[in-house]
Design a protein around this motif. Sequence first.
Motif, mmCIF file in Angstrom:
data_model
loop_
_atom_site.group_PDB
_atom_site.id
_atom_site.type_symbol
_atom_site.label_atom_id
_atom_site.label_comp_id
_atom_site.label_asym_id
_atom_site.label_seq_id
_atom_site.Cartn_x
_atom_site.Cartn_y
_atom_site.Cartn_z
ATOM 1 N N ILE A 26 0.859 -1.181 0.000
ATOM 2 C CA ILE A 26 0.000 0.000 0.000
ATOM 3 C C ILE A 26 0.895 1.229 0.000
ATOM 4 O O ILE A 26 1.812 1.336 0.815
ATOM 5 N N GLY A 27 0.630 2.150 -0.927
ATOM 6 C CA GLY A 27 1.412 3.371 -1.024
ATOM 7 C C GLY A 27 0.964 4.417 -0.020
ATOM 8 O O GLY A 27 -0.047 4.270 0.664
ATOM 9 N N VAL A 28 1.716 5.517 0.031
ATOM 10 C CA VAL A 28 1.422 6.551 1.025
ATOM 11 C C VAL A 28 1.706 7.944 0.477
ATOM 12 O O VAL A 28 2.563 8.114 -0.389
ATOM 13 N N ASP A 29 0.968 8.909 0.991
ATOM 14 C CA ASP A 29 1.106 10.329 0.679
ATOM 15 C C ASP A 29 0.693 10.640 -0.750
ATOM 16 O O ASP A 29 -0.289 11.334 -0.982
ATOM 17 N N SER A 30 1.445 10.167 -1.740
ATOM 18 C CA SER A 30 1.053 10.280 -3.136
ATOM 19 C C SER A 30 0.452 8.950 -3.580
ATOM 20 O O SER A 30 0.689 7.918 -2.951
ATOM 21 N N SER B 163 -3.393 3.422 -2.210
ATOM 22 C CA SER B 163 -2.491 4.335 -1.510
ATOM 23 C C SER B 163 -3.307 5.217 -0.580
ATOM 24 O O SER B 163 -4.427 5.614 -0.910
ATOM 25 N N MET B 164 -2.734 5.525 0.569
ATOM 26 C CA MET B 164 -3.334 6.518 1.456
ATOM 27 C C MET B 164 -2.831 7.874 0.963
ATOM 28 O O MET B 164 -1.670 8.217 1.128
ATOM 29 N N VAL B 165 -3.706 8.595 0.324
ATOM 30 C CA VAL B 165 -3.312 9.850 -0.304
ATOM 31 C C VAL B 165 -3.413 10.979 0.722
ATOM 32 O O VAL B 165 -4.500 11.355 1.155
ATOM 33 N N LYS B 166 -2.269 11.474 1.099
ATOM 34 C CA LYS B 166 -2.179 12.605 2.017
ATOM 35 C C LYS B 166 -1.872 13.827 1.164
ATOM 36 O O LYS B 166 -0.777 13.969 0.627
ATOM 37 N N LYS B 167 -2.828 14.700 1.032
ATOM 38 C CA LYS B 167 -2.733 15.769 0.046
ATOM 39 C C LYS B 167 -1.935 16.954 0.576
ATOM 40 O O LYS B 167 -2.464 18.040 0.819
ATOM 41 N N TYR C 65 -8.168 7.892 -0.317
ATOM 42 C CA TYR C 65 -7.536 6.653 -0.749
ATOM 43 C C TYR C 65 -7.615 6.583 -2.267
ATOM 44 O O TYR C 65 -8.428 7.266 -2.902
ATOM 45 N N SER C 66 -6.748 5.763 -2.856
ATOM 46 C CA SER C 66 -6.726 5.627 -4.311
ATOM 47 C C SER C 66 -7.458 4.364 -4.739
ATOM 48 O O SER C 66 -7.265 3.291 -4.157
ATOM 49 N N SER C 67 -8.274 4.496 -5.779
ATOM 50 C CA SER C 67 -8.966 3.338 -6.348
ATOM 51 C C SER C 67 -8.469 3.063 -7.773
ATOM 52 O O SER C 67 -9.185 2.528 -8.602
ATOM 53 N N ALA C 68 -7.205 3.453 -8.051
ATOM 54 C CA ALA C 68 -6.663 3.341 -9.408
ATOM 55 C C ALA C 68 -6.440 1.903 -9.852
ATOM 56 O O ALA C 68 -6.464 1.610 -11.048
ATOM 57 N N ALA D 112 -17.971 -0.282 -0.537
ATOM 58 C CA ALA D 112 -17.947 -0.360 0.926
ATOM 59 C C ALA D 112 -17.034 0.712 1.524
ATOM 60 O O ALA D 112 -17.362 1.336 2.544
ATOM 61 N N VAL D 113 -15.891 0.931 0.891
ATOM 62 C CA VAL D 113 -14.945 1.921 1.400
ATOM 63 C C VAL D 113 -15.490 3.333 1.233
ATOM 64 O O VAL D 113 -15.334 4.186 2.123
ATOM 65 N N ASP D 114 -16.149 3.594 0.131
ATOM 66 C CA ASP D 114 -16.741 4.915 -0.069
ATOM 67 C C ASP D 114 -17.849 5.193 0.951
ATOM 68 O O ASP D 114 -18.029 6.331 1.396
ATOM 69 N N ALA D 115 -18.577 4.149 1.326
ATOM 70 C CA ALA D 115 -19.600 4.306 2.359
ATOM 71 C C ALA D 115 -18.948 4.652 3.696
ATOM 72 O O ALA D 115 -19.446 5.513 4.443
#
Length: 374
Positions: free
Chosen positions: A264-268, A286-290, A323-326, A337-340
């Motif tokens: 799992i990626g992080v930040d970007s 990825s956990m996108v930390k903007k 989060y990224s769904s790419a 489920a995650v969007d909920a």
Amino acid sequence: MKRLTSVLLTMGLAASLFAGGASETATPAAQAEAKKDDQVTIRLMTDATGIDDKSFNAAAWRGIVHFYGDTVENTKNRGKLYDVVTAQTQDMYIPNLQQATDEGYSLICATGFTFADALQQVANQNPSQKYMIVDVDWLQGDNILQFIFREEEGSYLVGMVAALQAKADGITAPKFGFVGGVPGATITKFEMGYIQGIRSVYPDAEIVDYYTNDWGAPDKAKAQAKNWYDNGVYCIFSAAGGSGNGTIAQAKEYRLQGKNVWAIGVDSDQYEDGLYADGKSAVLTSMVKKVETATELALNMVKDGQFKGQVMHMGMAESGVDYSSANAALSSSVTKAVDAAKADIISGKIKIYGKYSEALAAGAVPQGLAAKDD
């Protein structure tokens, strides 16, 4: 003697810049032109991992170049309106910050809590200079804008993604890993959210963690990832700056061999960093930390005359984390489920603990983790 002094000063400045790290600094003429046009200027200060870390610093840099209408591929205003200095060692933080201050930038940006003490010292000595820092909320001064992110919120989502993907794969008792960089309150929030997201699907999931104590040691993360994958760990989330690239590298190697493991990626969004064959990626999400949101917002505040010393909190509601769904490997049922859950986090229906002590007291995470609250 005057000529010798001039030469020595020039040599000293060159040595300082070399020790502090590469930069493409604005020349005095360019700075003067920018001031004449009343344009905002900024210098970004990073640790040794620099803006090529494909993670935290890269995100901060994206926000800066976007503010000026540039792209990371075409930074045409670099060296005139903005630039970056990478400090190879922490003892260069204060000299680099002071040099940027002396050169008269509208805003000086430091990324990460390791800059906190140095920035506080320099800001105290230069009350008219505007500074911003990310991942810090305890500094004092009307000239310091601080951004703190609710990393636990975005990390909860990627934990859910990993667990739901494991369930979709029919894994009854999956193991999950977390790789952190330098222990501290910020990285703890990543780990706590991740675990709580996993346990919302698998309440008794086994979790292992490891800290590299370094933002730029991908070899350490890669070795640990190999050990964990070999011992049945299904997915590893790294919040370790450039060190996390080692986890992705190991996941790519193993997926090429047909092993069902994930990073799992992080930040970007690190989806592209995980590509290994036929457009497939070893980075599940990825956990996108903007951080780019913070740098661009700060620049706009300076431009509009709205800058002031304060702490700004950036959570999911403020478009600070996501989060990224790419990855096409994610099924629609997983993302639904995650969007909920995302909506429930924003509404406050889902409570997420960011501190290890609080998460432990609530029984939301296991004991014996290497996480630290400060």
